[in-house]
Design a protein around this motif. Structure first.
Motif, PDB file in Angstrom:
ATOM      1  N   ILE A   1       0.834  -1.210   0.000  1.00  0.00           N
ATOM      2  CA  ILE A   1       0.000   0.000   0.000  1.00  0.00           C
ATOM      3  C   ILE A   1       0.867   1.258   0.000  1.00  0.00           C
ATOM      4  CG2 ILE A   1      -1.611   1.355   1.407  1.00  0.00           C
ATOM      5  CD1 ILE A   1      -2.920  -1.314   2.234  1.00  0.00           C
TER       6      ILE A   1
ATOM      7  N   ARG B   1       0.973   3.998  -2.944  1.00  0.00           N
ATOM      8  CA  ARG B   1       0.494   5.334  -2.605  1.00  0.00           C
ATOM      9  C   ARG B   1       1.575   6.410  -2.798  1.00  0.00           C
ATOM     10  NH1 ARG B   1      -2.535   8.276  -1.973  1.00  0.00           N
ATOM     11  NH2 ARG B   1      -2.883   8.859   0.196  1.00  0.00           N
ATOM     12  N   PHE B   2       2.809   6.141  -2.285  1.00  0.00           N
ATOM     13  CA  PHE B   2       3.814   7.195  -2.225  1.00  0.00           C
ATOM     14  C   PHE B   2       4.932   7.051  -3.255  1.00  0.00           C
ATOM     15  CE2 PHE B   2       1.950   6.800   2.046  1.00  0.00           C
ATOM     16  CZ  PHE B   2       1.414   8.074   2.175  1.00  0.00           C
TER      17      PHE B   2
ATOM     18  N   LYS C   1      -0.608   6.539  -6.565  1.00  0.00           N
ATOM     19  CA  LYS C   1      -2.004   6.157  -6.783  1.00  0.00           C
ATOM     20  C   LYS C   1      -2.876   6.630  -5.623  1.00  0.00           C
ATOM     21  CE  LYS C   1      -0.894   2.134  -9.644  1.00  0.00           C
ATOM     22  NZ  LYS C   1      -1.022   0.673  -9.832  1.00  0.00           N
ATOM     23  N   THR C   2      -4.131   6.836  -5.910  1.00  0.00           N
ATOM     24  CA  THR C   2      -5.083   7.237  -4.873  1.00  0.00           C
ATOM     25  C   THR C   2      -5.486   6.016  -4.063  1.00  0.00           C
ATOM     26  OG1 THR C   2      -7.024   6.870  -6.263  1.00  0.00           O
ATOM     27  CG2 THR C   2      -5.957   9.048  -6.385  1.00  0.00           C
ATOM     28  N   GLN C   3      -6.130   6.271  -2.909  1.00  0.00           N
ATOM     29  CA  GLN C   3      -6.586   5.153  -2.079  1.00  0.00           C
ATOM     30  C   GLN C   3      -7.630   4.318  -2.816  1.00  0.00           C
ATOM     31  OE1 GLN C   3      -7.886   6.764   1.690  1.00  0.00           O
ATOM     32  NE2 GLN C   3      -5.782   6.968   2.472  1.00  0.00           N
TER      33      GLN C   3
ATOM     34  N   GLU D   1      -7.803   3.817  -6.095  1.00  0.00           N
ATOM     35  CA  GLU D   1      -7.085   3.013  -7.095  1.00  0.00           C
ATOM     36  C   GLU D   1      -6.389   1.830  -6.436  1.00  0.00           C
ATOM     37  OE1 GLU D   1      -5.891   6.342 -10.486  1.00  0.00           O
ATOM     38  OE2 GLU D   1      -4.647   6.148  -8.689  1.00  0.00           O
ATOM     39  N   VAL D   2      -5.800   2.077  -5.254  1.00  0.00           N
ATOM     40  CA  VAL D   2      -5.132   0.992  -4.525  1.00  0.00           C
ATOM     41  C   VAL D   2      -6.153  -0.063  -4.101  1.00  0.00           C
ATOM     42  CG1 VAL D   2      -3.841   0.414  -2.448  1.00  0.00           C
ATOM     43  CG2 VAL D   2      -3.261   2.487  -3.727  1.00  0.00           C
TER      44      VAL D   2
ATOM     45  N   GLN E   1     -11.794   0.995   0.225  1.00  0.00           N
ATOM     46  CA  GLN E   1     -10.991   2.201   0.400  1.00  0.00           C
ATOM     47  C   GLN E   1     -10.753   2.490   1.879  1.00  0.00           C
ATOM     48  OE1 GLN E   1     -12.326   5.453   1.481  1.00  0.00           O
ATOM     49  NE2 GLN E   1     -10.273   6.383   1.352  1.00  0.00           N
TER      50      GLN E   1
ATOM     51  N   VAL F   1      -7.915   0.408   3.083  1.00  0.00           N
ATOM     52  CA  VAL F   1      -6.639   0.964   2.605  1.00  0.00           C
ATOM     53  C   VAL F   1      -6.219   2.129   3.499  1.00  0.00           C
ATOM     54  CG1 VAL F   1      -5.521   2.251   0.729  1.00  0.00           C
ATOM     55  CG2 VAL F   1      -6.941   0.255   0.209  1.00  0.00           C
ATOM     56  N   SER F   2      -7.184   3.005   3.824  1.00  0.00           N
ATOM     57  CA  SER F   2      -6.894   4.162   4.656  1.00  0.00           C
ATOM     58  C   SER F   2      -6.395   3.735   6.030  1.00  0.00           C
ATOM     59  CB  SER F   2      -8.142   5.025   4.791  1.00  0.00           C
ATOM     60  OG  SER F   2      -7.891   6.125   5.629  1.00  0.00           O
TER      61      SER F   2
ATOM     62  N   GLU G   1      -2.917   2.131   5.789  1.00  0.00           N
ATOM     63  CA  GLU G   1      -1.919   3.166   5.494  1.00  0.00           C
ATOM     64  C   GLU G   1      -1.552   3.943   6.743  1.00  0.00           C
ATOM     65  OE1 GLU G   1      -2.005   7.431   3.241  1.00  0.00           O
ATOM     66  OE2 GLU G   1      -2.808   5.732   2.089  1.00  0.00           O
TER      67      GLU G   1
END
Length: 257
Positions: free
Chosen positions: A216, A220-221, A225-227, A229-230, A238, A241-242, A245
Motif C-alpha cells: 500500500i 500510494r507514495f 495512486k489514490t486510495q 485506485e489501490v 478504500q 486501505v486508509s 496506510e
C-alpha cells in the motif's frame, strides 16, 4: 662524500657521470650499433632513472621492477633521441621514463583502461614532447589536439584516464603533530552520518511491516495512486486501505523516533 644508494644490486655512487658533449657523442655511436658506447651511456644515465623511480616509491609494486621498467624507458629514449635538436637528453628522457613506468603500473592495476584510450594517450604524450622540444613553452592540450586533428574532449579524456589515482588517505598537509588528508577536505551535505542512520532506520522499520502494508505504501507514495485506485487493485475497500496506510505510517514514525 658520495651518497651510497643501492637499487637492483647497483651502487649508484660508483656510476660514472657524463657531460652533455659526452652524452651526445655516445648516443650517436649507440644509435649506429656500437655496443660499448651503448653500455657506457646507459651506465652513465642510471642516476636519471633512479631520480624518476624515487617518485614512485610509495607504489605497491616491487621497486626493483619499477627500476627495470624505467631502464627500458631510458633505452627507448636513447634509441629515439634526435641529436639535431638543441635539447638536453634528460629533458627528453624523463617524460619517456615516467611514461614507461606509468604504463607498467596501469597494465598491472585493477582498473583497466581500454587499448584505444591508452594509444590515444601515448599519441598525446609523444606530440607534447615534440611540441616542447621545438619550443620553449609547455604545450597546451589545445595545441596537442590541433596537431593530432583530434577533438579536445578526446585528448582531455585520454589524459585523465592515465592519471595516477589518488587515495582519500593521501595527506594534503602534514606537520609533526597532525596530518590533513584528502578525505578531510571533502564534504557531503547530503549523505551525512545522520541521514545515513535515518535511512537505515527506515529500512529496518519497513522490514517490520506486513507485505500488504508495504504494498500500500509503495503504491500510494512511490507510484502516486489514490486510495481508491489501490483498493480496486488489491481487492479491498478504500476504508481498509486508509486504515492500513495510517497504521503503517504510525509504526514507521515510532521506529524512527
Amino acid at each position: 662524500m658520495a651518497t651510497r644508494v643501492e637499487i637492483s644490486g647497483i651502487n649508484t655512487s660508483q656510476l660514472p657521470k657524463l657531460s652533455h658533449k659526452e652524452t651526445i657523442e655516445l648516443i650517436k655511436k649507440a644509435q649506429k650499433g656500437d655496443e660499448e658506447a651503448k653500455e657506457t651511456f646507459l651506465m652513465g644515465n642510471m642516476r636519471l632513472v633512479l631520480s624518476v623511480v624515487q617518485k614512485f616509491m610509495s607504489k605497491k609494486e616491487n621497486i626493483d621492477d619499477i627500476f627495470q621498467v624505467g631502464f627500458i624507458g631510458l633505452i627507448k629514449a636513447m634509441n629515439n633521441f634526435d641529436v639535431s635538436y638543441n635539447l638536453r637528453f634528460s629533458t627528453y628522457a624523463v617524460p619517456m621514463i615516467i611514461g614507461e613506468i606509468r604504463r607498467f603500473l596501469r597494465d598491472n592495476s585493477a582498473v583497466r583502461i581500454s587499448r584505444s584510450i591508452r594509444d590515444t594517450a601515448y599519441q598525446v604524450l609523444q606530440t607534447r614532447q615534440m611540441l616542447e622540444a621545438s619550443g620553449n613553452n609547455e604545450a597546451t592540450l589545445e595545441q596537442i589536439a590541433a596537431v593530432l586533428d583530434m577533438p579536445l574532449k578526446k585528448v582531455v579524456y585520454a589524459m585523465d584516464a592515465i592519471s595516477d589515482p589518488i587515495s582519500l588517505f593521501d595527506p594534503v598537509y602534514q606537520d609533526s603533530d597532525e596530518a590533513v588528508m584528502i578525505m578531510d577536505q571533502i564534504s557531503d551535505t547530503k549523505n551525512t552520518d545522520e541521514s545515513w542512520i535515518k535511512s537505515v532506520c527506515i529500512g529496518e522499520a519497513m522490514d517490520a511491516l506486513t507485505e500488504r502494508e508495504k504494498q500500500i505504501l509503495l503504491m500510494r507514495f512511490y507510484e502516486g495512486k489514490t486510495q481508491v485506485e489501490v483498493a480496486d487493485e488489491i481487492g479491498i475497500s478504500q476504508a481498509q486501505v486508509s486504515r492500513l496506510e495510517k497504521t503503517a505510517i504510525c509504526d514507521l514514525k515510532k521506529s524512527i523516533d
